[in-house]
Design an enzyme around this catalytic site. Structure first.
Site: not given
Ligand code: PGA
Length: 259
Positions: A9-11, A95, A97, A167, A173, A213, A234-235
């Site tokens: 997930n590149w966001k 998600h 966010e 999640e 994050g 994470s 994500g990251g």
């Molecule tokens: P993260 O994000 O791996 O950076 O914690 C995961 C996500 O939000 O899908």
């Protein structure tokens, strides 16, 4: 036997040059990993590029959101049919966010899930509790509410048409990962909920990812859990070596289970 899936997930990250470099590193490294499935969920403007670069590879293309409507006067909206034109196989819905920053309700997320399924896109439905919710002992209630909204809108067997990503919001994050045991416990309750709503066969076949994470250093232990079927990353999906190592961990976990 469920096939492990690792989805990046590149966001709201990336650019034409950095996407190209990231994918160019990933494609040959993942080419031989045939026991797991891989995807990257890119920002809309890069879907054309990502689709083009990934053509012929074993990495699928995905988006991070979609509009619940089919077409029309919805400024800023992107429909399921549009995503299909860019060869998206997956689309993330709900998600945390989107839920917290953009105010998306359980009901709206369910409508987005329905729009994806209608067009044969695979929705990756994100569910998970905040730190306050975990500390007050309502994790299961929150996750059940989020799942039930989709079941209520789309029917008891609908979840099987998508992928679920557990999640925990406090792990996204933050560098704080749920322990493999904490993740496993929630994944097992999710599977039990699907069994109760639908049936054992659908529950057993349901792919349930963990996200929050995940990195090369913890992916192997998480993916070894019986109800953890891969990860939403994500990251670490923006760093080629990290993402490749996480994908290798999914392949190895599959091989271990088989043995
Ligand atoms: P993260 O994000 O791996 O950076 O914690 C995961 C996500 O939000 O899908």
């Amino acid at each position: 036997m469920r096939t492990k899936l690792v989805a990046g997930n590149w966001k709201m990250n990336g650019g034409l040059a950095s996407n190209q470099a990231l994918l160019a590193a990933m494609i040959p490294a993942l080419a031989g990993l045939t026991a797991a499935k891989f995807a990257v969920c890119a920002p809309y403007p890069y879907l054309a590029q990502v689709r083009q670069v990934l053509r012929g590879s074993n990495i699928a293309c995905g988006a991070q959101d979609l509009c619940q409507f089919e077409s029309g006067a919805y400024t800023g909206g992107v429909s399921a049919a549009m995503l299909l034109e860019f060869d998206c196989r997956y689309v993330i819905v709900g998600h945390s966010e989107r839920r917290s920053v953009f105010g998306e309700s359980d009901e709206l997320v369910a409508l987005k899930f329905a729009a994806a399924v209608k067009h044969r896109l695979t929705p990756i439905l994100c569910v998970g509790e905040t730190l306050a919710e975990r500390e007050s002992g309502v994790t299961e209630t929150v996750v059940a509410r989020q799942l039930d909204a989709v079941i209520g809108c789309c029917g008891s067997t609908a979840l099987a048409q998508g992928v679920i990503a557990y999640e925990p919001v406090w792990a996204i994050g933050t560098g704080k990962t749920a322990t493999p045991q904490e993740a496993q416990a929630v994944h097992a309750t999710i599977r039990a909920r699907i069994r109760a709503a639908a049936d054992r066969r659908l529950a057993d076949g349901q792919t349930i990812l963990y996200g929050g994470s995940v990195k090369a250093a913890n992916a192997g232990q998480l993916f070894a859990m019986p109800d953890v079927d891969g990860g939403l990353i994500g990251g670490a999906s923006l760093v080629a070596d990290e993402f490749i190592a996480i994908c290798r961990a999914a392949q190895v976990a599959r091989e271990t289970v088989k043995a």
